[in-house]
Write a protein that holds these residues in place. Sequence first.
Motif, PDB file in Angstrom:
ATOM      1  N   LYS A   1       0.819  -1.249  -0.032  1.00 18.64           N
ATOM      2  CA  LYS A   1      -0.130   0.035   0.097  1.00 18.64           C
ATOM      3  C   LYS A   1       0.943   1.216  -0.147  1.00 18.64           C
ATOM      4  O   LYS A   1       1.283   1.639   1.089  1.00 18.64           O
ATOM      5  CB  LYS A   1      -1.019   0.121   1.201  1.00 18.64           C
ATOM      6  CG  LYS A   1      -2.091  -1.089   1.047  1.00 18.64           C
ATOM      7  CD  LYS A   1      -2.815  -1.273   2.405  1.00 18.64           C
ATOM      8  CE  LYS A   1      -3.726  -2.303   2.286  1.00 18.64           C
ATOM      9  NZ  LYS A   1      -4.711  -2.178   3.419  1.00 18.64           N
ATOM     10  N   VAL A   2       1.048   1.691  -1.138  1.00 22.87           N
ATOM     11  CA  VAL A   2       2.124   2.995  -1.393  1.00 22.87           C
ATOM     12  C   VAL A   2       1.259   4.168  -1.886  1.00 22.87           C
ATOM     13  O   VAL A   2       0.158   3.824  -2.776  1.00 22.87           O
ATOM     14  CB  VAL A   2       3.261   2.685  -2.494  1.00 22.87           C
ATOM     15  CG1 VAL A   2       4.114   3.713  -2.804  1.00 22.87           C
ATOM     16  CG2 VAL A   2       4.005   1.339  -1.788  1.00 22.87           C
ATOM     17  N   PRO A   3       1.375   5.281  -1.385  1.00 22.50           N
ATOM     18  CA  PRO A   3       0.673   6.480  -1.676  1.00 22.50           C
ATOM     19  C   PRO A   3       0.883   6.778  -3.146  1.00 22.50           C
ATOM     20  O   PRO A   3       1.683   6.330  -3.809  1.00 22.50           O
ATOM     21  CB  PRO A   3       0.911   7.607  -0.593  1.00 22.50           C
ATOM     22  CG  PRO A   3       2.123   6.938  -0.351  1.00 22.50           C
ATOM     23  CD  PRO A   3       2.449   5.528  -0.368  1.00 22.50           C
ATOM     24  N   ASP A   4       0.015   7.764  -3.716  1.00 17.93           N
ATOM     25  CA  ASP A   4       0.299   8.335  -5.059  1.00 17.93           C
ATOM     26  C   ASP A   4       0.003   7.391  -6.197  1.00 17.93           C
ATOM     27  O   ASP A   4       0.545   7.568  -7.162  1.00 17.93           O
ATOM     28  CB  ASP A   4       1.828   9.131  -5.243  1.00 17.93           C
ATOM     29  CG  ASP A   4       1.976  10.062  -3.727  1.00 17.93           C
ATOM     30  OD1 ASP A   4       1.133  10.875  -3.411  1.00 17.93           O
ATOM     31  OD2 ASP A   4       3.264   9.950  -3.515  1.00 17.93           O
ATOM     32  N   ALA A   5      -0.896   6.658  -5.937  1.00 15.65           N
ATOM     33  CA  ALA A   5      -1.164   5.517  -7.056  1.00 15.65           C
ATOM     34  C   ALA A   5       0.077   5.000  -7.584  1.00 15.65           C
ATOM     35  O   ALA A   5       0.083   4.741  -8.786  1.00 15.65           O
ATOM     36  CB  ALA A   5      -1.912   6.336  -8.191  1.00 15.65           C
ATOM     37  N   ALA A   6       1.135   4.608  -6.978  1.00 14.57           N
ATOM     38  CA  ALA A   6       2.370   3.999  -7.415  1.00 14.57           C
ATOM     39  C   ALA A   6       2.091   2.576  -7.819  1.00 14.57           C
ATOM     40  O   ALA A   6       1.583   1.796  -7.205  1.00 14.57           O
ATOM     41  CB  ALA A   6       3.446   4.413  -6.311  1.00 14.57           C
ATOM     42  N   GLU A   7       3.077   2.398  -8.658  1.00 11.94           N
ATOM     43  CA  GLU A   7       3.137   0.835  -9.077  1.00 11.94           C
ATOM     44  C   GLU A   7       4.090   0.067  -8.184  1.00 11.94           C
ATOM     45  O   GLU A   7       4.962   0.585  -7.930  1.00 11.94           O
ATOM     46  CB  GLU A   7       3.661   0.727 -10.517  1.00 11.94           C
ATOM     47  CG  GLU A   7       3.477  -0.786 -10.911  1.00 11.94           C
ATOM     48  CD  GLU A   7       4.144  -1.071 -12.431  1.00 11.94           C
ATOM     49  OE1 GLU A   7       4.368  -2.244 -12.894  1.00 11.94           O
ATOM     50  OE2 GLU A   7       4.592  -0.084 -12.978  1.00 11.94           O
TER      51      GLU A   7
END
Length: 323
Positions: free
Chosen positions: A115-121
Amino acid sequence: MLRLIGLLSMFSIAAGGFLVLDYNMARQLVTAADEEADLPIRDYLGGLSGRIASLARSADPSGLPRDLADMLPRPPEGWTVRPATKDDTQPFLPRAAGTGEALALGLVADMVNAKVPDAAEVAILTYERGERRVIVKAVRYPDVIFSGVMATDQRLALQTTAAAYRGLFTMTVRGLDITEDMLPDDMRGRLFMADVGGQIHLRVLASRRMSDADLVDFFETLHVKAMNAAVVKKQDGLGDVPVIVLASALDRDARNAYDSDRAARSAARLAAHRADYDAAQASLAADAAADAGDTEVEPAAKAAPAIICDQGAGGIKRCRVGD
């Protein structure tokens, strides 16, 4: 003719819908970092070509991998690989339950956090051979952060991420510098870090019993060239030279030269990131002055945030981007 007109109309509607959705997503990324910021249409359009190109990477005649997981190392002979699970970090924690520094525990726990912010892949893989285990995590942040003049604080923070503890220059893989973040002695793992253009962040957590030479088997199949092709701020030649420099295998003079070269490259990259930040801030200030009709006043660019390093107990240094 009517069929052609209908097809063109449907294409226009679909394209318009895509642009509206894509702009709203890009705008949310910018405002998430700064509630007072906004994303001008011209800045959005400036980064649109890069996002379209990233969608079309699978058709790239170069044959480079498109998916982040495909850029991660292949399992060496005798090793197995699988998607990581939340329990995979247990062998890296202190033997005594409930012990360990919060910072170190957090770094290890984050290795399996998708679960990483900023819609990261995000791509996270676990490699195993007997009692030995290696976790590799890569995070690719969206192009919109690295194109245009918006989200500059967020971009600079990603580009200047430093080791939480003491950073030790470990190896250079096809031009990509790898640093070990020296975890406390009670932790049973070794943590390595690298980034490509500040946009792809790589972390490798390995059993403490594994030597630098053991880890070369993983890093030598890391697809550095594909990672470089997948970022906005590309580095010329990164991934092209099939050379791996292992710092611990060098003699004293060669090691001193390697460390000096690494330090010089790091300083040059930091200066380039700060110059990019200053230019973006000056452009924003100039646009604001022009919109206000005050073209005679020289706009003042916002100073780049300082990189602050605090020396804690035991000589532990923690670095962050200041306000």
